[in-house]
Design a protein around this motif. Sequence first.
Motif, PDB file in Angstrom:
ATOM      1  N   UNK A 119       1.407  -0.631   0.141  1.00 50.29           N
ATOM      2  CA  UNK A 119      -0.306  -0.199  -0.268  1.00 50.29           C
ATOM      3  C   UNK A 119       0.731   1.384   0.085  1.00 50.29           C
ATOM      4  N   UNK A 120       1.795   1.222   0.504  1.00 49.95           N
ATOM      5  CA  UNK A 120       3.045   2.387   0.737  1.00 49.95           C
ATOM      6  C   UNK A 120       3.439   2.858  -0.226  1.00 49.95           C
ATOM      7  N   UNK A 121       4.106   1.289  -0.940  1.00 48.30           N
ATOM      8  CA  UNK A 121       4.885   1.926  -2.320  1.00 48.30           C
ATOM      9  C   UNK A 121       3.558   2.148  -3.356  1.00 48.30           C
ATOM     10  N   UNK A 122       2.042   1.357  -3.147  1.00 48.73           N
ATOM     11  CA  UNK A 122       1.043   1.925  -4.241  1.00 48.73           C
ATOM     12  C   UNK A 122       1.681   3.792  -3.945  1.00 48.73           C
ATOM     13  N   UNK A 123       1.067   3.851  -2.485  1.00 41.73           N
ATOM     14  CA  UNK A 123       0.069   5.449  -2.829  1.00 41.73           C
ATOM     15  C   UNK A 123       2.004   6.314  -2.575  1.00 41.73           C
ATOM     16  N   UNK A 124       2.966   6.312  -2.707  1.00 41.33           N
ATOM     17  CA  UNK A 124       4.028   6.905  -3.109  1.00 41.33           C
ATOM     18  C   UNK A 124       4.392   6.694  -4.904  1.00 41.33           C
ATOM     19  N   UNK A 125       4.324   5.754  -5.398  1.00 40.41           N
ATOM     20  CA  UNK A 125       4.355   6.088  -6.853  1.00 40.41           C
ATOM     21  C   UNK A 125       3.717   6.737  -7.621  1.00 40.41           C
ATOM     22  N   UNK A 126       1.897   6.916  -7.057  1.00 41.21           N
ATOM     23  CA  UNK A 126       1.104   7.515  -7.441  1.00 41.21           C
ATOM     24  C   UNK A 126       1.478   9.168  -7.559  1.00 41.21           C
ATOM     25  N   UNK A 127       1.623   9.270  -5.819  1.00 40.51           N
ATOM     26  CA  UNK A 127       2.190  11.060  -5.695  1.00 40.51           C
ATOM     27  C   UNK A 127       3.792  11.195  -6.287  1.00 40.51           C
ATOM     28  N   UNK A 128       4.450   9.926  -7.201  1.00 44.09           N
ATOM     29  CA  UNK A 128       6.001  10.481  -7.725  1.00 44.09           C
ATOM     30  C   UNK A 128       5.654  11.186  -9.488  1.00 44.09           C
ATOM     31  N   UNK A 129       4.324  10.721  -8.927  1.00 47.53           N
ATOM     32  CA  UNK A 129       3.377  10.875 -10.988  1.00 47.53           C
ATOM     33  C   UNK A 129       3.345  12.888 -10.781  1.00 47.53           C
ATOM     34  N   UNK A 130       3.093  13.628  -9.233  1.00 46.47           N
ATOM     35  CA  UNK A 130       3.310  14.312  -9.532  1.00 46.47           C
ATOM     36  C   UNK A 130       4.380  15.687  -8.904  1.00 46.47           C
ATOM     37  N   UNK A 131       4.784  14.672  -7.481  1.00 45.92           N
ATOM     38  CA  UNK A 131       5.649  15.104  -6.627  1.00 45.92           C
ATOM     39  C   UNK A 131       7.255  14.637  -6.606  1.00 45.92           C
ATOM     40  N   UNK A 132       7.995  15.169  -7.683  1.00 44.18           N
ATOM     41  CA  UNK A 132       9.118  14.025  -8.120  1.00 44.18           C
ATOM     42  C   UNK A 132       9.626  13.625  -6.227  1.00 44.18           C
TER      43      UNK A 132
END
Length: 316
Positions: free
Chosen positions: A238-251
Amino acid sequence: MLGATGTIGRATARALLDRGHEVFVFLRPRGDHPLPADLDGATLRYGDVTDPASLAQDGICGEHFDALVSCMASRTGAPKDAWAIDYQAHSDALKAAKAAGIQQMVLLSAICVQKPLLEFQKAKLAFEKELQDSGLTFSIVRPTAFFKSLSGQLARLRAGKPYLLFGDGTLTACKPISDGDLGNFLADCLTDPALQNRVLPIGGPGPAITPKDQGEELFRLLGQEPRFKKVPPALLDVIVAVLSVGGTVVPALKAKAEFARIGRYYATESMLVWDEAAGRYDAEKTPSYGTETLFDFYARLVAGEIADDRGDHAVF
């Protein structure tokens, strides 16, 4: 020698010096920082390992060397760092070594490259292949877990907190090896033909141990009743998925996602030889070497005889 100021590099340099080898170490300029005592007796040269010209001019200096030993690794495992150090800096060093007539290289790699799911593992494998195809006599050493990477929860237990486990604590296992034993094994590779032109998985002495085993031993040494807190491995997904999605917006979150993937990998994969045919990790097929066990190390750490020197291995 490259990577001589890390804990494994220092132990390897000491092992080489103790065997009578003439050791030259290539270091970053250190300013006022003192050098470790392990390097006493080595010749020090300074330069930039990411600069091919510096490797040749400041490191090799047109002199004859018999072998190149590298304990160098990226500090974080982040993709940019991994490809710059685990692959490119090593590739440049190999080219400089070949141009200088060096005939042998001993490389410290990692056992986790058997199942390459992370960028730093792919970078290490890319250089491993380059070395194997180079024509040099090579030894590629893939150690299991290090003592320092398994000591991070001692402070938690001393503070009265429970030991953290992923799942029930028996999902993974390892045969950890000490810096000193690993340094001796790397030094052996220079002179033992049986260790040359091979990829060498290596663990420490004794049976494979699980995270639960590690926690139970620390509680025993501290004289405490075992207390565990179990974390579902799925939480890491879950943590990986959330950060991965967030990474598309916040480098910045993209880098954090990669660190989370690294954490998930080590929480769910054993550091043992992978038996491809059987589809499982095999402790019996993981070679053992040396004399110091992880529990010996824990006893000395709890007694205050040695310091907690985790550096970038400080996970918890």
